[in-house]
Design a protein around this motif. Structure first.
Motif, PDB file in Angstrom:
ATOM      1  N   PRO A  34      46.537  -6.205  50.220  1.00  0.00           N
ATOM      2  CA  PRO A  34      45.968  -6.716  49.068  1.00  0.00           C
ATOM      3  C   PRO A  34      44.288  -6.618  49.350  1.00  0.00           C
ATOM      4  O   PRO A  34      43.668  -6.725  50.428  1.00  0.00           O
ATOM      5  N   MET A  35      43.726  -6.169  48.161  1.00  0.00           N
ATOM      6  CA  MET A  35      42.354  -5.836  48.254  1.00  0.00           C
ATOM      7  C   MET A  35      41.612  -5.965  46.925  1.00  0.00           C
ATOM      8  O   MET A  35      42.292  -6.020  46.061  1.00  0.00           O
ATOM      9  N   HIS A  36      40.312  -6.418  47.102  1.00  0.00           N
ATOM     10  CA  HIS A  36      39.392  -6.485  45.909  1.00  0.00           C
ATOM     11  C   HIS A  36      37.827  -6.170  46.022  1.00  0.00           C
ATOM     12  O   HIS A  36      37.480  -6.782  46.959  1.00  0.00           O
ATOM     13  N   ARG A  37      37.620  -5.033  45.367  1.00  0.00           N
ATOM     14  CA  ARG A  37      36.215  -4.628  45.592  1.00  0.00           C
ATOM     15  C   ARG A  37      35.573  -4.228  44.255  1.00  0.00           C
ATOM     16  O   ARG A  37      36.181  -4.026  43.171  1.00  0.00           O
ATOM     17  N   GLU A  53      35.846  -2.511  39.012  1.00  0.00           N
ATOM     18  CA  GLU A  53      36.347  -3.158  39.770  1.00  0.00           C
ATOM     19  C   GLU A  53      37.866  -2.796  40.303  1.00  0.00           C
ATOM     20  O   GLU A  53      38.590  -2.378  39.296  1.00  0.00           O
ATOM     21  N   SER A  55      41.321  -3.618  42.365  1.00  0.00           N
ATOM     22  CA  SER A  55      42.331  -4.587  42.923  1.00  0.00           C
ATOM     23  C   SER A  55      43.526  -3.808  43.471  1.00  0.00           C
ATOM     24  O   SER A  55      43.993  -2.786  42.783  1.00  0.00           O
ATOM     25  N   GLN A  56      44.100  -4.647  44.586  1.00  0.00           N
ATOM     26  CA  GLN A  56      45.214  -4.013  45.045  1.00  0.00           C
ATOM     27  C   GLN A  56      46.141  -5.057  45.373  1.00  0.00           C
ATOM     28  O   GLN A  56      45.919  -6.097  46.136  1.00  0.00           O
ATOM     29  N   VAL A  57      47.524  -5.141  44.929  1.00  0.00           N
ATOM     30  CA  VAL A  57      48.500  -6.139  45.011  1.00  0.00           C
ATOM     31  C   VAL A  57      49.687  -5.555  45.848  1.00  0.00           C
ATOM     32  O   VAL A  57      49.965  -4.483  45.316  1.00  0.00           O
ATOM     33  N   MET A  65      47.810  -0.915  42.260  1.00  0.00           N
ATOM     34  CA  MET A  65      46.388  -0.853  42.280  1.00  0.00           C
ATOM     35  C   MET A  65      45.903  -0.728  40.850  1.00  0.00           C
ATOM     36  O   MET A  65      46.294  -0.113  40.106  1.00  0.00           O
ATOM     37  N   ARG A  66      44.622  -1.297  40.796  1.00  0.00           N
ATOM     38  CA  ARG A  66      44.002  -1.073  39.376  1.00  0.00           C
ATOM     39  C   ARG A  66      42.469  -0.939  39.682  1.00  0.00           C
ATOM     40  O   ARG A  66      41.889  -1.714  40.293  1.00  0.00           O
ATOM     41  N   THR A  80      46.057   2.096  36.157  1.00  0.00           N
ATOM     42  CA  THR A  80      47.002   1.419  37.060  1.00  0.00           C
ATOM     43  C   THR A  80      47.956   1.973  37.652  1.00  0.00           C
ATOM     44  O   THR A  80      48.812   2.981  37.054  1.00  0.00           O
TER      45      THR A  80
END
Length: 260
Positions: A34-37, A53, A55-57, A65-66, A80
């Motif tokens: 998981p990631m958020h940058r 932005e 994000s990775q779930v 990822m989006r 996405t």
């Protein structure tokens, strides 16, 4: 004029299908988490044109990822992607939207890799939505939306390799991307200096198709990607055209800069 140009692009890409190279799936060396940058996009003169932005779930072996860019002129680039990371990376689905004044041709394109169905959504001048779906024989190495992830998982001294890309023209046209490491540079991030491998991504049209594309000014430009090396590699900078056409844009992690 623009419709004629995009028709020619579709024809060129269709002509290039016969030159496709064999699938080259990338092995999983760094499991994604998981990631958020946050990102920032700049024009060639360095002016900020959009804020992004990422994000990775992660659910089991499946990663979604989006990456969304919101432009100062109101345009949106929203992509996405879902893929699996079980031994080798494999695309599940990709949905890419580009709309607003920054983009000369809006895109709303979806590919479902398991079924081979590609869907394009367009809106005519009267506001009516048109949906076109088609079935395609897609390669196992299809990399729509997660080429950057693949680059995190190849050695920094890897030999040149190819992956597939389904371009959103003519209902979906398969092309090949030739990728190789070109050099090493230093990138500064959060007050620290990191060694980065610079990868070049070259869209292959091939032969007479490439010659015609260059003469018409339709040859997509190469994309450059700076990947931070180490136990947890990261994409720091991407320089190229958004969607394979239009002006060159630099997409950077917030706070990233090159060593001069």
């Amino acid at each position: 004029m623009m419709e004629r140009i995009h028709f020619v692009v579709a024809v060129l890409l269709a002509m290039s299908l016969g030159a496709s190279a064999p699938a080259e799936q990338v092995l999983v060396r760094h499991v994604q988490r998981p990631m958020h940058r946050f990102m920032v996009a700049r024009s060639e003169d360095g002016k900020i044109i959009a804020n992004g932005e990422f994000s990775q779930v992660v659910k089991g072996d499946e990663v979604t990822m989006r990456l969304i860019y919101r432009f100062v002129d109101g345009s949106i680039d929203d992509e996405t992607t879902t893929y699996t990371q079980q031994g080798k990376f494999r695309l599940v689905s990709n949905h890419h939207i580009q709309k607003g004044p920054f983009f000369t041709k809006p895109i709303d394109f979806t590919v479902e890799a398991a079924t081979g169905i590609a869907t394009s959504r367009t809106t005519d001048k009267n506001g009516k939505i048109h949906i076109e779906s088609k079935h395609l024989n897609l390669p196992d190495d299809l990399a729509n939306g997660f080429v950057g992830t693949l680059l995190l998982n190849v050695p920094h001294n890897t030999t040149p390799f190819r992956v597939g890309m389904l371009a959103p023209v003519g209902g979906g046209r398969l092309i090949r991307l030739l990728i190789w490491p070109e050099e090493e540079q230093t990138v500064h991030l959060a007050g620290q200096a990191f060694k980065a491998t610079v990868f070049r991504i070259h869209p292959e049209l091939g032969g007479i198709v490439s010659v015609i594309a260059r003469l018409l000014g339709l040859q997509p430009k190469d994309v450059m990607v700076w990947v931070l090396e180490g136990e947890e590699p990261a994409v720091a900078v991407v320089v190229g055209q958004l969607g394979g056409y239009g002006p060159v844009v630099s997409s950077d992690l917030v706070g990233a800069s090159f060593e001069k």
